[in-house]
Motif scaffolding. Structure first.
Motif, PDB file in Angstrom:
ATOM      1  N   ALA A 103      53.476  82.007  35.977  1.00 39.18           N
ATOM      2  CA  ALA A 103      52.727  81.867  37.233  1.00 39.18           C
ATOM      3  C   ALA A 103      53.677  81.569  38.397  1.00 39.18           C
ATOM      4  O   ALA A 103      53.491  82.077  39.509  1.00 39.18           O
ATOM      5  CB  ALA A 103      51.682  80.759  37.100  1.00 39.18           C
ATOM      6  N   LYS A 152      55.540  84.869  39.060  1.00 41.31           N
ATOM      7  CA  LYS A 152      54.586  85.865  39.552  1.00 41.31           C
ATOM      8  C   LYS A 152      54.165  85.589  40.995  1.00 41.31           C
ATOM      9  O   LYS A 152      53.804  86.511  41.733  1.00 41.31           O
ATOM     10  CB  LYS A 152      53.362  85.847  38.620  1.00 41.31           C
ATOM     11  N   SER A 153      54.223  84.338  41.401  1.00 42.44           N
ATOM     12  CA  SER A 153      53.784  83.955  42.747  1.00 42.44           C
ATOM     13  C   SER A 153      54.864  84.146  43.814  1.00 42.44           C
ATOM     14  O   SER A 153      54.583  83.995  45.004  1.00 42.44           O
ATOM     15  CB  SER A 153      53.332  82.486  42.750  1.00 42.44           C
ATOM     16  N   ARG A 167      55.677  90.848  44.613  1.00 38.17           N
ATOM     17  CA  ARG A 167      54.506  91.522  45.181  1.00 38.17           C
ATOM     18  C   ARG A 167      54.456  93.020  44.884  1.00 38.17           C
ATOM     19  O   ARG A 167      53.410  93.565  44.527  1.00 38.17           O
ATOM     20  CB  ARG A 167      54.458  91.282  46.694  1.00 38.17           C
ATOM     21  N   LEU A 174      47.052  86.105  40.575  1.00 35.18           N
ATOM     22  CA  LEU A 174      47.991  84.991  40.585  1.00 35.18           C
ATOM     23  C   LEU A 174      47.406  83.751  39.937  1.00 35.18           C
ATOM     24  O   LEU A 174      48.143  82.849  39.522  1.00 35.18           O
ATOM     25  CB  LEU A 174      48.405  84.665  42.031  1.00 35.18           C
TER      26      LEU A 174
END
Length: 221
Positions: free
Chosen positions: A191, A194-195, A200, A219
């Motif tokens: 997470a 990925k954030s 993106r 997300l």
């Protein structure tokens, strides 16, 4: 304009894309069906593999070599630690995911479920898929063990090791082949990665004929 010849579901390309984005190096993405071995592409990389990065008039191949080049020429933000011992650990884990994880998991899941169809080489081998599904459990448990002792995979700072791992796991998450409930530590780590803004464009990837899993771009998965 810098240009990256890539394929969206290549974990090696994703590692390079994350590195470029984290270092805020703008690049044009050119999708390359490398298995078709076009003459133009083979001239760029006779090994016939992606990624290939063009910077100016220079073409560079091999994801590990590309990432090391970017780290040496664009050192900020750093993606390898300061000490020799910590750099070794980061490089060891990059090799772990790009060699061991790739052979034991990625090839057997992504390769069988997706690339066989894309390349027209037949139907998935269920035995290999089962082997990959079993092997990923071991790797997730190993990651969980590492993350019990560290903030990131290789230590207290994010490194190329995290991008190598995320490259493979994000491809497998695209086809819903990661059990995120197996380890809260691994899920929290993913997470965080990925954030990041660097992730993106990867979350926007689409491969015709293979829609992403429901949680792929979420997300808050």
């Amino acid at each position: 304009m810098n240009r990256l010849y890539h394929f969206p579901l290549s974990p090696f390309c994703r590692k390079v894309r994350l590195t470029l984005a984290e270092k805020k190096i703008e690049v044009e993405l050119v999708e390359e069906r490398y298995w078709e071995e076009s003459q133009d592409f083979m001239r760029r990389n006779p090994a016939g593999k992606v990624p290939v990065l063009r910077m100016g008039s220079r073409f560079m191949a091999d994801s590990a070599a590309i990432c090391e080049y970017l780290e040496e020429t664009q050192p900020s933000p750093p993606l390898l630690p300061g000490s020799a011992e910590k750099r070794h650990e980061a490089r060891r884990l990059v090799a772990w995911f790009d060699d061991k994880f790739y052979r034991e998991v990625t090839v057997k899941l992504l390769g069988e479920r997706v690339f066989r169809k894309l390349m027209g080489t037949g139907y998935p081998d269920s035995t290999l898929v089962k082997e990959g599904a079993k092997a990923i459990k071991f790797h997730l448990d190993y990651m969980a063990w590492l993350l019990e002792q560290r903030r990131w995979l290789a230590g207290d700072s994010m490194t190329l090791a995290d991008f190598a791992a995320a490259g493979h796991l994000s491809c497998l998450d695209y086809i819903s082949d990661v059990d995120w409930d197996r380890s809260e530590a691994v899920k929290d780590w993913y997470a965080k990665v990925k954030s990041r803004p660097a992730f993106r464009s990867i979350l926007a990837d689409q491969v015709p004929g293979f829609p992403p899993s429901r949680q792929y771009a979420d997300l808050d998965f």
